[in-house]
Design a protein around this motif. Structure first.
Motif, short mmCIF file in Angstrom:
data_model
loop_
_atom_site.label_atom_id
_atom_site.label_comp_id
_atom_site.label_asym_id
_atom_site.label_seq_id
_atom_site.Cartn_x
_atom_site.Cartn_y
_atom_site.Cartn_z
N GLY A 136 0.80 -1.22 0.00
CA GLY A 136 0.00 0.00 0.00
C GLY A 136 0.83 1.27 0.00
O GLY A 136 0.30 2.36 -0.23
N ASN A 137 2.14 1.14 0.25
CA ASN A 137 3.04 2.29 0.22
C ASN A 137 3.73 2.45 -1.14
O ASN A 137 4.53 3.35 -1.31
N GLY A 138 3.47 1.54 -2.07
CA GLY A 138 4.10 1.61 -3.38
C GLY A 138 5.06 0.46 -3.63
O GLY A 138 4.97 -0.60 -3.02
N PHE A 139 5.99 0.70 -4.54
CA PHE A 139 6.97 -0.32 -4.94
C PHE A 139 8.34 0.16 -4.48
O PHE A 139 8.80 1.23 -4.89
N ARG A 140 8.98 -0.63 -3.60
CA ARG A 140 10.26 -0.21 -3.03
C ARG A 140 11.27 -1.35 -3.05
O ARG A 140 10.89 -2.51 -2.87
N GLN A 141 12.52 -1.01 -3.23
CA GLN A 141 13.58 -1.99 -3.12
C GLN A 141 14.15 -1.94 -1.71
O GLN A 141 14.38 -0.87 -1.16
N LEU A 142 14.36 -3.11 -1.13
CA LEU A 142 14.99 -3.18 0.17
C LEU A 142 16.49 -3.32 -0.01
O LEU A 142 16.94 -4.06 -0.90
N LEU A 143 17.25 -2.63 0.79
CA LEU A 143 18.69 -2.78 0.76
C LEU A 143 19.04 -3.93 1.70
O LEU A 143 18.91 -3.81 2.92
N LEU A 144 19.44 -5.04 1.11
CA LEU A 144 19.75 -6.23 1.91
C LEU A 144 21.06 -6.05 2.65
O LEU A 144 22.04 -5.61 2.08
#
Length: 106
Positions: free
Chosen positions: A97-105
């Protein structure tokens, strides 16, 4: 004879294969999401297929910052499976619901 596992699609802009996982849980937690990833990685690895890029689709659920941070630590918690197989991934994206995000692993 079964089929070999494949990734869901080839992301053309980045030229890597991606696996999409989703959950219908109203309040998904780290345990459920990490299990989706680790089961896919392990199942593919048993058949010499690499799954190391994931999009987790949580629908309209707005992921709390705590869960977002827990997911960014996936590699630290899953370096090796109980069977001794590598579980680390290269890329993790979250669609919610907050959009499309990449997580920094980490």
């Amino acid at each position: 004879m079964g089929h070999q596992p494949t990734n869901d699609f080839l992301w053309l802009d980045t030229n890597f294969e991606v696996e999409v996982k989703s959950t219908q849980s109203r309040k998904p937690d780290y345990s459920k999401i990490s299990r989706l990833i680790s089961n896919a990685v392990a199942s593919a690895a048993r058949q010499n297929v690499v799954k190391d890029s994931f999009i987790i689709d949580l629908g309209e659920y707005k992921t709390p910052e705590k869960l977002f941070n827990q997911l960014s630590e996936y590699n630290q918690k899953h370096m090796v499976s109980p069977e001794g197989m590598k579980q680390m991934i290269k890329r993790l994206y979250l669609l919610d619901g907050n959009g499309f995000r990449q997580l920094l692993l980490k």
